[in-house]
Design an enzyme around this catalytic site. Structure first.
Site, short mmCIF file in Angstrom:
data_model
loop_
_atom_site.label_atom_id
_atom_site.label_comp_id
_atom_site.label_asym_id
_atom_site.label_seq_id
_atom_site.Cartn_x
_atom_site.Cartn_y
_atom_site.Cartn_z
N LYS A 13 18.43 15.06 16.16
CA LYS A 13 19.11 15.53 17.39
C LYS A 13 20.13 14.49 17.87
O LYS A 13 21.28 14.82 18.15
CB LYS A 13 18.09 15.78 18.52
N ARG A 88 11.29 20.52 26.78
CA ARG A 88 10.27 20.27 25.76
C ARG A 88 9.03 21.10 25.98
O ARG A 88 8.05 20.94 25.25
CB ARG A 88 9.88 18.81 25.80
N ARG A 127 13.82 4.51 11.04
CA ARG A 127 14.98 4.50 11.95
C ARG A 127 15.21 3.10 12.51
O ARG A 127 14.28 2.38 12.85
CB ARG A 127 14.75 5.47 13.11
N ARG A 160 12.43 1.33 17.55
CA ARG A 160 11.86 1.84 18.80
C ARG A 160 10.34 1.64 18.83
O ARG A 160 9.68 1.76 17.80
CB ARG A 160 12.17 3.34 18.93
N ARG A 171 3.31 12.31 18.65
CA ARG A 171 4.54 13.01 19.04
C ARG A 171 4.64 14.35 18.31
O ARG A 171 5.06 15.35 18.90
CB ARG A 171 5.77 12.14 18.71
P1 AP5 Z 1 17.57 10.91 15.12
O1 AP5 Z 1 18.91 11.52 15.15
O2 AP5 Z 1 17.37 9.64 15.84
O3 AP5 Z 1 16.45 12.00 15.51
P2 AP5 Z 1 16.03 12.65 16.90
O4 AP5 Z 1 15.82 14.10 16.64
O5 AP5 Z 1 16.98 12.26 17.97
O6 AP5 Z 1 14.62 11.98 17.06
P3 AP5 Z 1 13.91 11.32 18.33
O7 AP5 Z 1 12.79 10.52 17.77
O8 AP5 Z 1 14.91 10.64 19.20
O9 AP5 Z 1 13.35 12.56 19.01
P4 AP5 Z 1 12.21 12.59 20.00
O10 AP5 Z 1 12.37 13.95 20.51
O11 AP5 Z 1 10.88 12.26 19.47
O12 AP5 Z 1 12.50 11.34 20.95
P5 AP5 Z 1 13.17 11.24 22.38
O13 AP5 Z 1 13.93 9.98 22.42
O14 AP5 Z 1 13.84 12.49 22.71
O15 AP5 Z 1 17.17 10.71 13.57
C1 AP5 Z 1 15.93 10.15 13.18
C2 AP5 Z 1 16.13 9.31 11.92
O16 AP5 Z 1 16.44 10.16 10.82
C3 AP5 Z 1 17.28 8.29 12.01
O17 AP5 Z 1 16.92 7.13 11.34
C4 AP5 Z 1 18.45 9.03 11.32
O18 AP5 Z 1 19.38 8.09 10.74
C5 AP5 Z 1 17.73 9.84 10.26
N1 AP5 Z 1 18.40 11.11 9.98
C6 AP5 Z 1 19.03 11.94 10.87
N2 AP5 Z 1 19.52 13.02 10.25
C7 AP5 Z 1 19.17 12.91 8.95
C8 AP5 Z 1 19.39 13.75 7.79
N3 AP5 Z 1 20.06 14.90 7.87
N4 AP5 Z 1 18.89 13.31 6.60
C9 AP5 Z 1 18.21 12.12 6.52
N5 AP5 Z 1 17.99 11.29 7.56
C10 AP5 Z 1 18.46 11.69 8.77
O19 AP5 Z 1 11.88 11.09 23.31
C11 AP5 Z 1 11.08 9.94 23.28
C12 AP5 Z 1 9.95 10.06 24.29
O20 AP5 Z 1 10.50 10.20 25.62
C13 AP5 Z 1 9.03 11.29 24.14
O21 AP5 Z 1 8.01 11.06 23.20
C14 AP5 Z 1 8.51 11.43 25.57
O22 AP5 Z 1 7.51 10.50 25.85
C15 AP5 Z 1 9.73 11.10 26.41
N6 AP5 Z 1 10.56 12.29 26.68
C16 AP5 Z 1 11.82 12.53 26.24
N7 AP5 Z 1 12.25 13.73 26.67
C17 AP5 Z 1 11.24 14.27 27.41
C18 AP5 Z 1 11.07 15.51 28.09
N8 AP5 Z 1 12.04 16.46 28.10
N9 AP5 Z 1 9.89 15.73 28.73
C19 AP5 Z 1 8.92 14.78 28.74
N10 AP5 Z 1 9.00 13.62 28.09
C20 AP5 Z 1 10.15 13.34 27.42
MG MG Z 2 16.82 11.11 19.75
#
Ligand code: AP5
Ligand code: MG
Ligand code: ZN
Length: 217
Positions: A13, A88, A127, A160, A171
């Site tokens: 994402k 979410r 990552r 991270r 997660r």
């Molecule tokens: P990346 O692009 O970083 O993936 P992402 O989908 O953004 O993954 P996140 O881990 O950021 O998602 P998340 O939803 O768990 O975390 P968030 O920060 O939102 O890519 C991942 C890796 O893969 C990278 O190394 C990249 O280079 C590689 N990659 C990408 N595309 C690729 C491809 N096509 N092929 C191969 N490799 C690839 O949330 C974190 C925490 O915050 C949550 O756990 C929660 O505690 C809290 N939180 C956030 N939002 C909320 C909410 N709405 N409600 C409640 N709690 C929340």
């Molecule tokens: Mg992200």
């Protein structure tokens, strides 16, 4: 365009949102990035979010919905935005509808980056993120030119706190239980499109852009 970028943890994402920001000149709104910035700054919000994030649980809805309401009310969101990682769960999706109603806006499209669970742990554990500019890399799939150094700004990369196997399992189970039901929710509204996130990064971007060009016309 008011876009939702959905997908399980590690689906890509953030990686894709950055590319869409460049292309469509609308801001990325990542609740995860907002919480991480608050934890780093040691604010009240950061204190509320820290433990949930480290264990892989969702931050309580009232906290999350509050920051999204505030963010979407800012001027730079008037021409559109890309929500990354919100909503979410169904409660957050309903709250978003209400916020958008208040702002007289409607969702344009819900894009779901689909990646099977088996690939996601490797994506998260490999990552690396730039401390300075936030650019995202992967040790195997998207490695920086020099190990552990950002291509954009030369700063060191970090891992991270929630990108370890144990937290990632939590997660993923939170995703299955709370977030996956949103697919059904948005399919019923008729805004939903799924993209195969196992393809190379640029190919995923191309498919996302193609979907968005077709809704713009
Ligand atoms: P990346 O692009 O970083 O993936 P992402 O989908 O953004 O993954 P996140 O881990 O950021 O998602 P998340 O939803 O768990 O975390 P968030 O920060 O939102 O890519 C991942 C890796 O893969 C990278 O190394 C990249 O280079 C590689 N990659 C990408 N595309 C690729 C491809 N096509 N092929 C191969 N490799 C690839 O949330 C974190 C925490 O915050 C949550 O756990 C929660 O505690 C809290 N939180 C956030 N939002 C909320 C909410 N709405 N409600 C409640 N709690 C929340
Ligand atoms: Mg992200
Ligand atoms: Zn950088």
């Amino acid at each position: 365009m008011q876009l939702l970028l959905m997908g399980p943890p590690g689906a890509g994402k953030g990686t894709q949102a950055v590319k869409l920001v460049e292309k469509f000149k609308i801001p990325q709104i990542s609740t995860g990035d907002m919480f991480r910035a608050a934890v780093k700054a040691g604010t009240e919000l950061g204190k509320k979010a820290k433990a949930c994030m480290e264990s892989g649980k969702l931050v309580p809805d009232e906290v999350t919905i509050g920051i999204v309401r505030e963010r979407l009310s800012q001027d730079d969101c008037k021409g559109g935005f890309i929500l990354d990682g919100f909503p979410r769960n169904v409660e957050q999706a309903k709250a978003l509808e209400k916020i958008l109603d208040e702002l007289n806006l409607k969702l344009t499209k819900v894009l779901n980056i689909h990646v099977p669970a088996a690939d996601l742990i490797e994506r998260a554990v490999g990552r690396r993120v730039c401390k300075n500019c936030g650019a995202t890399y992967h040790v195997k799939f998207n490695a920086p030119k020099v190990e552990n150094v950002c291509d954009n700004c030369g700063e060191n990369l970090y891992q991270r706190a929630d990108d370890n196997e144990e937290t990632m399992k939590n997660r993923l189970s939170v995703y299955e239980e709370s977030t996956r039901p949103l697919i059904d929710y948005y399919e019923k509204i008729g805004l939903y499109t799924e993209i195969d996130g196992r393809q190379p990064i640029d190919k995923v971007t191309e498919e996302l852009e193609n979907v968005l060009y077709s809704v713009k016309e």
